[in-house]
Scaffold this active site. Structure first.
Site, short mmCIF file in Angstrom:
data_model
loop_
_atom_site.label_atom_id
_atom_site.label_comp_id
_atom_site.label_asym_id
_atom_site.label_seq_id
_atom_site.Cartn_x
_atom_site.Cartn_y
_atom_site.Cartn_z
N TYR A 1 -13.84 -3.90 10.62
CA TYR A 1 -12.52 -3.27 10.55
C TYR A 1 -11.77 -3.48 11.87
O TYR A 1 -10.60 -3.88 11.88
CB TYR A 1 -12.63 -1.78 10.26
CG TYR A 1 -11.28 -1.08 10.23
CD1 TYR A 1 -10.45 -1.22 9.14
CD2 TYR A 1 -10.85 -0.31 11.30
CE1 TYR A 1 -9.20 -0.61 9.10
CE2 TYR A 1 -9.60 0.31 11.28
CZ TYR A 1 -8.78 0.16 10.18
OH TYR A 1 -7.54 0.75 10.15
N GLY B 1 0.81 -1.22 0.00
CA GLY B 1 0.00 0.00 0.00
C GLY B 1 0.83 1.26 0.00
O GLY B 1 0.50 2.25 0.66
N SER C 1 -4.28 -0.71 14.36
CA SER C 1 -5.02 0.50 14.67
C SER C 1 -5.55 0.41 16.09
O SER C 1 -5.87 -0.69 16.58
CB SER C 1 -6.21 0.66 13.71
OG SER C 1 -7.13 1.63 14.19
N GLY D 1 -1.14 7.70 1.39
CA GLY D 1 -1.21 7.77 2.85
C GLY D 1 0.08 7.45 3.58
O GLY D 1 1.18 7.86 3.18
N GLY E 1 1.66 4.63 3.87
CA GLY E 1 2.58 3.81 3.09
C GLY E 1 3.45 4.63 2.16
O GLY E 1 4.66 4.39 2.03
#
Length: 286
Positions: free
Chosen positions: A167, A11, A142, A15, A17
Site C-alpha cells: 500500500y 470511488g 497518503s 468515504g 470520495g
C-alpha cells in the site's frame, strides 16, 4: 461555485470520495461518480443528493473498475464520446492492505488499483482535459508513502509481498506520478497536484484484521482521533475549487496547505522510470 463545470470523482460511493462528491454537487458542479458497483453507487447517490440540499448541480453515475484496464478504457471511451469537457479529475479511489491478489490483467491488486488504473485513466482523458483548460487533476495519496519504496524490478510483488508495504509503495507511486505528469503538463493549462488526507474513518481499512475484543476500543478511539470523511475531503475540495491554487503545479497538500515531501517522493529519475514502466504495463505510449 462550480456551475458549468464537470468533475469526475473515482470511488465516489463511500468515504472521502462520497464526501467530496457531495460538496462539489452542493457547489452546483456536474459530478460524475466513477464507481465499480452500480447498486452501491445508486444508494450513495441518493444520500449525496439529500446532503447537497437545494440548488445542487447534476449527479451522474458511470461504472469504472480500476482493477480492470478494459473497464478503464471503456469508461474513458464513453466519457470522450458523451462529454464535451472535463474540468476536474479527482483520482480518489483506493484499496488498502488487501491480501495478495492479482487484477484481471495480472498485476498486484493495490498497485493495479491505486496506481496503474489511475495512470491509464488520466492519460486517456488528457486530451479532453487539455481542451477544457484551465482544468485540474487531483491525486489522493497518503502519508504512509513514507514507508514505501519503488523496486522497479518487482513492482508486481512477485518476489515478496507485505500488504502494508505494498500500500505504501502504491501511495509513493501516486506522488511520483504527480511529479512526472506535472512536467509533461507545462504550458497546457492543466495542473496536477496531490494530497494526503490524514487518518480518516472510512471503509478503506476493511481488509485490516482487528481482534474482536479490541474492536469497541478501536471504534471509540477512531471517533476521537480520526477525521470524519467530510473533514478528510477538505483538501480535495480545496484543490478542486480554490483560486489560491490556480496555476500551482506538481505540489502535495495536507490540511489545505502545501506539504514538504521526503526526497523519495521528489526523485525525478525514479519518477521518469516509473512512468516508462507504467506505460508498458498498461499498454500505452505517450
Amino acid at each position: 461555485m462550480l456551475r458549468g463545470k464537470t468533475i469526475i470523482v473515482t470511488g465516489a460511493n463511500s468515504g472521502i470520495g462520497k464526501a467530496t462528491a457531495a460538496e462539489l454537487l452542493r457547489c452546483q458542479g456536474r459530478v460524475i461518480m466513477a464507481c465499480r458497483d452500480r447498486e452501491r453507487a445508486e444508494k450513495a447517490a441518493q444520500e449525496i443528493q439529500q446532503e447537497a440540499g437545494p440548488d445542487q448541480g447534476e449527479l451522474v453515475i458511470k461504472l469504472l473498475d480500476l482493477a480492470s484496464l478494459k473497464s478503464v478504457r471503456i469508461f474513458c471511451e464513453e466519457i470522450i464520446k458523451e462529454e464535451s469537457r472535463i474540468d476536474i479529475l479527482i483520482n480518489n479511489a483506493g484499496i488498502y492492505q488487501c491480501p495478495y491478489t492479482k487484477s484481471e490483467d495480472g498485476f498486484e491488486m493495490q498497485f493495479a488499483v491505486n496506481h496503474l488504473g489511475h495512470f491509464l485513466l488520466t492519460n486517456l482523458l488528457l486530451d479532453l482535459l487539455k481542451r477544457s483548460a484551465p482544468s485540474r487533476i487531483i491525486v489522493v495519496s497518503s502519508k504512509l508513502y513514507k514507508y514505501g519504496e519503488i523496486n522497479l524490478d518487482d513492482l508486481n510483488s512477485e518476489q515478496s509481498y507485505d500488504k502494508a508495504f505494498a500500500y505504501a509503495r502504491s501511495k509513493l507511486a501516486n506522488l511520483l506520478f504527480t511529479l512526472e505528469l506535472s512536467h509533461r503538463l507545462e504550458e497546457t493549462g492543466v495542473t496536477v497536484n496531490a494530497l494526503t488526507p490524514g487518518i480518516v474513518r472510512t471503509n478503506l481499512g476493511r481488509h485490516v484484521h482487528i481482534p474482536l475484543l479490541v474492536k469497541p476500543l478501536f471504534n471509540l478511539a477512531s471517533r476521537a482521533f480520526f477525521k470524519s470523511p467530510e473533514e478528510g475531503a477538505q483538501t480535495s475540495i480545496y484543490l478542486a475549487c480554490s483560486p489560491d491554487v490556480e496555476g500551482v503545479q506538481g505540489k502535495c497538500f495536507a490540511n489545505c496547505h502545501e506539504d514538504q515531501l521526503l526526497a523519495k517522493a521528489t526523485d525525478e529519475e525514479v519518477a521518469k522510470k516509473l512512468w516508462d514502466i507504467s506505460e508498458v504495463m498498461v499498454g500505452i505510449t505517450t
